[in-house]
Design a protein around this motif. Sequence first.
Motif, mmCIF file in Angstrom:
data_model
loop_
_atom_site.group_PDB
_atom_site.id
_atom_site.type_symbol
_atom_site.label_atom_id
_atom_site.label_comp_id
_atom_site.label_asym_id
_atom_site.label_seq_id
_atom_site.Cartn_x
_atom_site.Cartn_y
_atom_site.Cartn_z
ATOM 1 N N ASP A 55 49.776 -100.988 -14.413
ATOM 2 C CA ASP A 55 49.375 -99.596 -14.220
ATOM 3 C C ASP A 55 49.637 -98.777 -15.478
ATOM 4 O O ASP A 55 48.821 -97.937 -15.877
ATOM 5 N N LEU A 56 50.761 -99.028 -16.136
ATOM 6 C CA LEU A 56 51.058 -98.309 -17.374
ATOM 7 C C LEU A 56 50.045 -98.677 -18.456
ATOM 8 O O LEU A 56 49.567 -97.808 -19.192
ATOM 9 N N ALA A 57 49.688 -99.943 -18.540
ATOM 10 C CA ALA A 57 48.665 -100.360 -19.516
ATOM 11 C C ALA A 57 47.341 -99.657 -19.234
ATOM 12 O O ALA A 57 46.669 -99.179 -20.160
ATOM 13 N N ARG A 58 46.959 -99.576 -17.962
ATOM 14 C CA ARG A 58 45.719 -98.876 -17.590
ATOM 15 C C ARG A 58 45.754 -97.422 -18.036
ATOM 16 O O ARG A 58 44.766 -96.881 -18.520
ATOM 17 N N ARG A 59 46.892 -96.783 -17.860
ATOM 18 C CA ARG A 59 47.023 -95.376 -18.235
ATOM 19 C C ARG A 59 46.867 -95.192 -19.747
ATOM 20 O O ARG A 59 46.250 -94.225 -20.200
ATOM 21 N N VAL A 60 47.427 -96.106 -20.518
ATOM 22 C CA VAL A 60 47.285 -96.033 -21.978
ATOM 23 C C VAL A 60 45.816 -96.171 -22.369
ATOM 24 O O VAL A 60 45.292 -95.377 -23.164
ATOM 25 N N VAL A 61 45.138 -97.153 -21.811
ATOM 26 C CA VAL A 61 43.721 -97.377 -22.125
ATOM 27 C C VAL A 61 42.892 -96.148 -21.740
ATOM 28 O O VAL A 61 42.042 -95.690 -22.512
ATOM 29 N N ALA A 62 43.159 -95.591 -20.575
ATOM 30 C CA ALA A 62 42.391 -94.435 -20.098
ATOM 31 C C ALA A 62 42.597 -93.207 -20.966
ATOM 32 O O ALA A 62 41.704 -92.361 -21.088
ATOM 33 N N ALA A 63 43.777 -93.098 -21.578
ATOM 34 C CA ALA A 63 44.088 -91.917 -22.385
ATOM 35 C C ALA A 63 43.578 -92.011 -23.820
ATOM 36 O O ALA A 63 43.675 -91.048 -24.577
ATOM 37 N N ALA A 64 43.013 -93.145 -24.194
ATOM 38 C CA ALA A 64 42.627 -93.364 -25.593
ATOM 39 C C ALA A 64 41.482 -92.474 -26.056
ATOM 40 O O ALA A 64 41.365 -92.165 -27.244
ATOM 41 N N GLY A 65 40.617 -92.077 -25.117
ATOM 42 C CA GLY A 65 39.467 -91.268 -25.521
ATOM 43 C C GLY A 65 38.697 -91.960 -26.625
ATOM 44 O O GLY A 65 38.459 -93.165 -26.576
ATOM 45 N N ASP A 66 38.320 -91.205 -27.661
ATOM 46 C CA ASP A 66 37.611 -91.831 -28.780
ATOM 47 C C ASP A 66 38.512 -91.966 -30.009
ATOM 48 O O ASP A 66 38.043 -92.080 -31.123
ATOM 49 N N GLY A 67 39.832 -91.967 -29.782
ATOM 50 C CA GLY A 67 40.772 -92.133 -30.886
ATOM 51 C C GLY A 67 40.808 -93.562 -31.408
ATOM 52 O O GLY A 67 40.271 -94.485 -30.798
ATOM 53 N N ASP A 68 41.459 -93.726 -32.559
ATOM 54 C CA ASP A 68 41.624 -95.055 -33.150
ATOM 55 C C ASP A 68 42.730 -95.834 -32.453
ATOM 56 O O ASP A 68 42.766 -97.068 -32.500
ATOM 57 N N ALA A 69 43.655 -95.101 -31.852
ATOM 58 C CA ALA A 69 44.800 -95.729 -31.193
ATOM 59 C C ALA A 69 45.288 -94.806 -30.088
ATOM 60 O O ALA A 69 44.987 -93.608 -30.098
ATOM 61 N N CYS A 70 46.029 -95.380 -29.149
ATOM 62 C CA CYS A 70 46.679 -94.568 -28.111
ATOM 63 C C CYS A 70 48.076 -95.122 -27.902
ATOM 64 O O CYS A 70 48.246 -96.312 -27.608
ATOM 65 N N VAL A 71 49.067 -94.247 -28.089
ATOM 66 C CA VAL A 71 50.467 -94.644 -28.058
ATOM 67 C C VAL A 71 51.237 -93.666 -27.167
ATOM 68 O O VAL A 71 51.009 -92.458 -27.210
ATOM 69 N N ILE A 72 52.166 -94.200 -26.382
ATOM 70 C CA ILE A 72 53.034 -93.356 -25.560
ATOM 71 C C ILE A 72 54.052 -92.669 -26.472
ATOM 72 O O ILE A 72 54.665 -93.303 -27.335
ATOM 73 N N ARG A 73 54.204 -91.349 -26.250
ATOM 74 C CA ARG A 73 55.230 -90.606 -26.985
ATOM 75 C C ARG A 73 56.278 -90.113 -25.996
ATOM 76 O O ARG A 73 55.963 -89.449 -25.012
ATOM 77 N N ARG A 74 57.530 -90.452 -26.277
ATOM 78 C CA ARG A 74 58.636 -90.074 -25.404
ATOM 79 C C ARG A 74 59.018 -88.617 -25.617
ATOM 80 O O ARG A 74 58.684 -88.000 -26.620
ATOM 81 N N ARG A 75 59.760 -88.070 -24.671
ATOM 82 C CA ARG A 75 60.183 -86.666 -24.748
ATOM 83 C C ARG A 75 60.990 -86.386 -26.008
ATOM 84 O O ARG A 75 60.947 -85.283 -26.542
ATOM 85 N N ASP A 76 61.737 -87.378 -26.477
ATOM 86 C CA ASP A 76 62.553 -87.181 -27.673
ATOM 87 C C ASP A 76 61.754 -87.328 -28.969
ATOM 88 O O ASP A 76 62.310 -87.273 -30.061
ATOM 89 N N GLY A 77 60.434 -87.535 -28.839
ATOM 90 C CA GLY A 77 59.574 -87.681 -30.007
ATOM 91 C C GLY A 77 59.359 -89.110 -30.442
ATOM 92 O O GLY A 77 58.504 -89.388 -31.286
#
Length: 195
Positions: A100-122
């Motif tokens: 499910d987390l992998a699906r969320r990353v893929v869905a959030a990629a839009g038309d970007g070159d990459a999609c990475v999770i960013r934590r609250r601490d940066g």
Amino acid sequence: MERAIAVILSGGQSRRMGRDKAGLTLEGQSFLDRMTEGLAPLFDQVYVSVDRPGRYPGRQELPDLRPGQGPLAGLETAFLRTGAEEVFLAAVDLPFASPDLARRVVAAAGDGDACVIRRRDGGAEPLFALYRRSCLPALTACLDEGRRAVKALLERVDCRWLEEDALGEIDLERALWNINTQADFSRAAERREEK
């Protein structure tokens, strides 16, 4: 043709663990099997990035074209040795990472070159992330310059950030728990039943 693939980084030399992390088992299943089974339904193919061929017989291996150069070299190899437009990179030592987390990353990629999770601490989570072929020139440049940190690549491409706050229902501490030492593994074995 494989448009979107998953590439499991098999853990390098595992100096802190003292043995191959891909073969560690939880609930009778190796870390490599856990990750493979979780990602297989989501992608055209699942490969294992390896430093040398023959480490995991029966697996679809991608031996590094630049052995010993870390995750960026594994990502570069994935683009150069396959026709994939998208590579989902996943470290093998994240035994609780969920499809499910992998699906969320893929869905959030839009038309970007990459999609990475960013934590609250940066902090970023670049080893459970999506990369597109459009990253390849910057990726190769980083490696040619001796810049092996994934951060160096993310500074050069259009990275879409999936903020931790947007993943409130997912326990990221558990899902992205990196098992590096024997003590980590012992704690993971004790917590394996947690949901």
